[in-house]
Design an enzyme around this catalytic site. Sequence first.
Site, PDB file in Angstrom:
ATOM      1  N   ASP A  47      92.760 -38.688 -25.945  1.00 19.23           N
ATOM      2  CA  ASP A  47      93.474 -38.946 -27.188  1.00 19.23           C
ATOM      3  C   ASP A  47      93.364 -40.451 -27.425  1.00 19.23           C
ATOM      4  OD1 ASP A  47      96.559 -37.614 -28.592  1.00 19.23           O
ATOM      5  OD2 ASP A  47      94.984 -38.869 -29.444  1.00 19.23           O
TER       6      ASP A  47
HETATM    7  C1  GLC Z   1      96.424 -39.425 -32.610  1.00 19.83           C
HETATM    8  C2  GLC Z   1      96.722 -37.975 -32.272  1.00 19.83           C
HETATM    9  C3  GLC Z   1      95.499 -37.121 -32.215  1.00 19.83           C
HETATM   10  C4  GLC Z   1      94.507 -37.638 -33.229  1.00 19.83           C
HETATM   11  C5  GLC Z   1      94.021 -38.983 -32.723  1.00 19.83           C
HETATM   12  C6  GLC Z   1      93.080 -39.679 -33.710  1.00 19.83           C
HETATM   13  O1  GLC Z   1      97.288 -40.253 -31.918  1.00 19.83           O
HETATM   14  O2  GLC Z   1      97.521 -37.725 -31.112  1.00 19.83           O
HETATM   15  O3  GLC Z   1      95.911 -35.774 -32.499  1.00 19.83           O
HETATM   16  O4  GLC Z   1      93.420 -36.747 -33.362  1.00 19.83           O
HETATM   17  O5  GLC Z   1      95.084 -39.849 -32.405  1.00 19.83           O
HETATM   18  O6  GLC Z   1      93.770 -40.014 -34.865  1.00 19.83           O
END
Ligand code: GLC
Length: 743
Positions: free
Chosen positions: A263
């Site tokens: 993430d």
């Molecule tokens: C965010 C989210 C994830 C998302 C990623 C990119 O913090 O937790 O679901 O796809 O970062 O934006």
Amino acid sequence: MNKLLITVISFGLAAGSLVAAEKVYLDQNAPLDQRVEDALSRMTLEEKVGILHAQSKFCSPGVKRLGIPELWTTDGPHGIRPEVLWDEWDQAGWTSDSCVAFPALTCLAASWDPSLALDYGKAIGEEALYRGKDILLGPGVNIYRTPLNGRNFEYMGEDPFLASKMCVPYIKGVQQNGVATCVKHFALNNHERNRHTTNVRVDDRALYEIYLPAFKAAVTEGDSWSIMGAYNLYDNQHLCHNKRFLCDILKGEWGYKGAVVSDWGGTHDTDEAIANGLDLEFGSWTNGLSNGASNAYDNYYLALPYLQRLREGKADTATLDDKVRRVLRLIFLTAMREGKGFGSQCSDEHYAAAREIGNGGIVLLKNDRRVLPIPAGKPLRILVVGENAVKMQTVGGGSSSLKVQREVSPLDGIREAFPMAQVEYARGYVGDVTGEYNGVVTGQDLKDDRSPAQLIAEAVEKAKTADYVVFVGGLNKSEGQDCEDSDRSGLELPYGQDAVIEALAAANPNLAVVNISGNAVAMPWVKSVPAIVQGWFLGSETGHSLGDVLSGKVNPSGKLPFTFPVRLSDVPAHALGDYLGKKRADEEIYDADYSEGILVGYRWYDTRKVKTLFPFGHGLSYTTFEYGKPTASASKMTADGEIEITVPVTNRGSVAGKEIVQLYITDVKSSLPRPVKELKGFRKVEIQPGETVNVTFTITPEELKYFDDSKHAWVAEPGKFKAHIAASAEDIKATLPFELSGK
Ligand code: GLC
């Protein structure tokens, strides 16, 4: 002299590389693994490390020298996020990146219709392909453990069987476009507060029976080409490089061949990232949403630090090559996929899909005196009340926020659905008048300085002379109101909506309340409101779907993918303590004990006999369905046998409708404690007035299993079972006893 020498050398290098320019294009029909091995064999150490981490906010590099392209990711599960600057969260200011916002995944789950999930995936995959994206960062399948979780609207409810059955077709639909899904957030990311610092403690039965199944289905049945690690910790190790989850379970027990993506900001340690199964690092040192270190890419945990360990012999190339193979495989399946077409954006088909998903997921919770549907062909006076009748909901909510080509508001949709009516509007309450996320603005001016009393007075005055009143309220994806990186602080509706609803109920008996949310909310006025609709975040076609259902053009057929509790303290995650867990004395870590174990959602309410407001699987129709007597092909099943149960369902009303017939299984006596019953099958069937449809379920020992953590195995114990045919977790139509024999 130096300048000249450098010029000569760089020319030589350039010439050399021109000579050595190699394309990794093999025969396109060559087996994928052969193409991967070919590319791997040509890559230098630096090139191998280079493709394991981001080079911008949302892309990772390929290998320029070998003609391997960049890999582009995009949010989110409900639509394709607008372009941001190369290395910032801020908008890039494109004018060609508006999209269709599809309904939130809770709405898709509420449709209980796998064919809709396939349509959904196909359509959103086409939008991603058109925008040149290789990986769609979704679907989210984290289990609904608390109604406060800010991101439940992005997920598929409280039951692992339903979430599993609904995420697989979505994944297949997306990937048929040559766009990878990245199922998320693996795993145990069940609330947003302290999401980076929560260490979840959960027993293996709950882990394997509740929190893992949808992820397992996503990768083993859906073949999701990538999966995203979660921010939180398990056993004190971040999930983006957690040995047990990524190595032992995902790549070990499940044999996963895809790529694990962190993430954004979920990576915290080079040695763990190397050893514990992380393959693609994104967003390090950001909070995943707004702020973060710019241009840090060479310093990423899997960048120069990794390269240095390799050069010093402190990291082995076998592990490196495994990561590179997974990323190369992902590239060949997507960015380098031949003949994948060009997708499409904002097409009529996509709007039609969005509307159909909304229509199939809207849930009619209550309809006393058949207040709904409102007759469409009459010159009625309809009053629409509530900020959510006009407020755009596609902007906000966190990373799933979108820049839409259009969003039909509930008010506009109602006006369209009732062309003969005089439709008036009253604000009713003032909630969140902002309308901006990451630089995308709604352009709405919702400012209103009137007091709550004035707003209620205006609404009541108008309600007195209306034939029907439709209140559209709920949550709105602003912070603390169904939004990433924040949780709600309570079950109650915000902004004094309860008072407005009570006042309207007193002013007009023909009141319908439409709750727009991705979570259960408290309804203290439930007895005084005759009609209640769970409206979800429906995206671009919000007003059209609501208008279709309120006018009866569409007969509602959704059923709840999670329970509406009466009060927050009835929810197991809150009944047994603070769902957030306890902060450690000496560090910023919260230990969250999932003490309820396997008793999540209806499993808890059933077993503890707790009354609910609206149960899991509940949803009404404008017609009525009569369940006949089910029949079973046998009353005893051998270990390799099966039993077929058939139940006739008749439409006793005057309009066609779809009914979701549910199958729950009870294990009468088990060595380990089990819930009273568990969902093990469902069928959504369309039935014409007067028609009877025979709905059939096949039960095998598979549906009888539970996870025995002492054996670390799924077991189906011989003994007595019950099959319940139901219209919801609390509306059991018939129960059939049967037996699993020992041989
Ligand atoms: C965010 C989210 C994830 C998302 C990623 C990119 O913090 O937790 O679901 O796809 O970062 O934006």
